[in-house]
Scaffold this active site. Structure first.
Site, PDB file in Angstrom:
ATOM      1  N   GLY A 188       0.827  -1.210   0.000  1.00 46.01           N
ATOM      2  CA  GLY A 188       0.000   0.000   0.000  1.00 46.01           C
ATOM      3  C   GLY A 188       0.858   1.255   0.000  1.00 46.01           C
ATOM      4  O   GLY A 188       0.524   2.255  -0.647  1.00 46.01           O
ATOM      5  N   ASP A 204       0.380  -0.778  13.258  1.00 41.43           N
ATOM      6  CA  ASP A 204       0.831  -2.076  12.747  1.00 41.43           C
ATOM      7  C   ASP A 204       1.136  -3.076  13.864  1.00 41.43           C
ATOM      8  O   ASP A 204       1.335  -4.266  13.600  1.00 41.43           O
ATOM      9  CB  ASP A 204       2.074  -1.894  11.869  1.00 41.43           C
ATOM     10  CG  ASP A 204       1.746  -1.145  10.584  1.00 41.43           C
ATOM     11  OD1 ASP A 204       0.560  -1.120  10.187  1.00 41.43           O
ATOM     12  OD2 ASP A 204       2.663  -0.580   9.974  1.00 41.43           O
TER      13      ASP A 204
END
Ligand code: S3P
Length: 420
Positions: free
Chosen positions: A88, A307
């Protein structure tokens, strides 16, 4: 499976993925040549490297993890689609770079990336005059490079990928671009652009940038705290562990995990802080802690540990009380729907986890059961988080799609084995 004597020893965390992407991208935009040291060996950063080679930049791997980049700052056109793989960061940042070019491009990605939302960059880029098209708000993206103008944009999301995309487009636009985000997300773009001479100013969560040329500068990449997180969590919850994790980036926009460990009462200490190419690194000493306490993670915490939330779920399963994660809706838009997948898979091994629209609740402490086969949904961070959970199980835990750990951390397995 449970290591007999805990996890013990030292390891040096490989390069930060976010910084590695930016190092190749920004050096490609600069006129001149530079050396990038300690580049990530993950597949995501390889996608960025290959893409900029296709754009005509002279990039060579001179020795392990060292690159030389030579560029005249101009990017070539490409008749074939530019493939961003699973990344991404590659697709979103490159869109901002190419929007103000003189050429036409198509950006594609793998199955997971082709499902991830791109409207978040398409809409603000269009406000700048960009010609960027998608059939359904996802990849493939078609970009017809054109002249851009600066905008003032208040983003609904605290996303470093969206912010970086708009700042990179702004660096190539007439007039000033001012970008505001609800909470400060990772600021590697701002730091590196400044390091390379861009006209950029950041005050809290408002950043402004004007047309700038970059100067090529050598970059030594800090270790990735998102990779270190698996060792931090494992060190805290596997009995008898004592680990030193060297060379970890501790940029404050990334250290949410360290704050959470502090709130949980974990034994963790930072040592040997030094600066590397505008980022601070340190060694992290972590010890097994048998009285971890639950905590709440929300708001401004979220972009600072987005994350790390999968492995924080494992950590929370070993903490007394209810750990609540909220305001993390965007976790559903990562390499997998990390809220749904975590809840579904962790429930299979006895972890008490409840799904919420914008996060999850974990009730600890629980005994982790082995003997199951968990699906990582080809998501690297789920695979590594499940491995950490497996370190508490009496018998083997299978992980489907575990090989996808290569996306960010191909060295993970070997480094874990060396500590056992
Ligand atoms: C990244 C930003 C974060 C993070 C991703 C890497 C980056 O995504 O989840 O792994 O390099 O800018 P968002 O900005 O979409 O939150």
């Amino acid at each position: 499976m449970k290591p007999k004597n805990g996890l013990k020893g030292e390891l040096t965390i490989p390069a930060d993925k976010s910084i590695s992407h930016r190092a190749v991208m920004f050096s490609s935009l600069a006129k001149g040549s530079c050396i990038i040291r300690n580049f990530s060996s993950g597949a995501d950063c390889r996608s960025t490297l290959n893409l900029f080679k296709k754009l005509g930049v002279d990039i060579n791997v001179t020795e392990e993890k060292t690159l030389t980049v030579k560029s005249d700052g101009m990017l070539k056109s490409s008749d074939i689609p530019l493939y961003c793989g699973n990344s991404g960061t590659t697709m979103r940042l490159v869109s901002g770079i190419l929007a103000g070019s003189n050429n036409e491009y198509i950006l594609t990605g793998d199955e997971s990336l082709s499902k991830r939302p791109m409207k978040r960059i398409i809409e603000p880029l269009k406000l700048m005059g960009a010609k960027i098209y998608s059939d359904n708000g996802c990849a493939p993206l078609k970009i017809i490079g054109t002249e851009l103008h600066g905008i003032e944009y208040s983003s609904p999301l605290a996303s470093a990928q969206v912010k970086s995309c708009i700042l990179l487009a702004g660096m190539n636009a007439d007039g000033k671009t001012v970008y505001k985000e609800p909470y400060l997300s990772r600021n590697h773009t701002e730091l590196m652009l400044k390091y390379m001479g861009a006209d950029i100013k950041a005050k809290d969560n408002v950043i402004s940038i004007s047309k700038s040329d970059l100067t090529a500068k050598d970059i030594d990449i800090a270790g990735d705290i998102s990779s270190a997180a698996f060792f931090i969590a494992a060190g805290l919850i596997v009995p008898n562990s004592d680990i030193i994790i060297k060379n970890t980036g501790i940029n404050p926009t990334r250290t949410g995990i360290l704050d959470v460990v502090k709130r949980m009462g974990g034994s963790l200490e930072l040592m040997n802080k030094v600066e590397k190419s505008g980022e601070v690194v340190a060694d992290i000493h972590v010890n097994y802690t048998d009285n971890l306490k639950a905590c709440t993670i929300e708001g401004a915490d979220i972009p600072r540990l987005i994350d790390e939330l999968p492995v924080i779920a494992i950590l929370a399963s070993q903490a007394e009380g209810e750990t609540v994660v909220k305001d993390a809706q965007d976790l559903r838009n990562k390499e997998s729907d990390r809220i749904k997948c975590l809840v579904c898979e962790l429930s299979k091994i006895g972890i008490d986890i409840e799904e919420r629209e914008d996060g999850f609740i974990v009730k600890g402490k629980t005994k982790i059961r082995g003997g199951a086969e968990l699906n990582s949904y080809n998501d690297h961070r789920l695979g590594m988080s499940f491995y950490v959970a497996g370190l508490l199980a009496d018998n083997e835990l299978g992980i489907e799609g575990y090989e996808w750990t290569k996306i960010s951390f191909p060295e993970f397995d070997e480094m874990m084995n060396n500590l056992q």
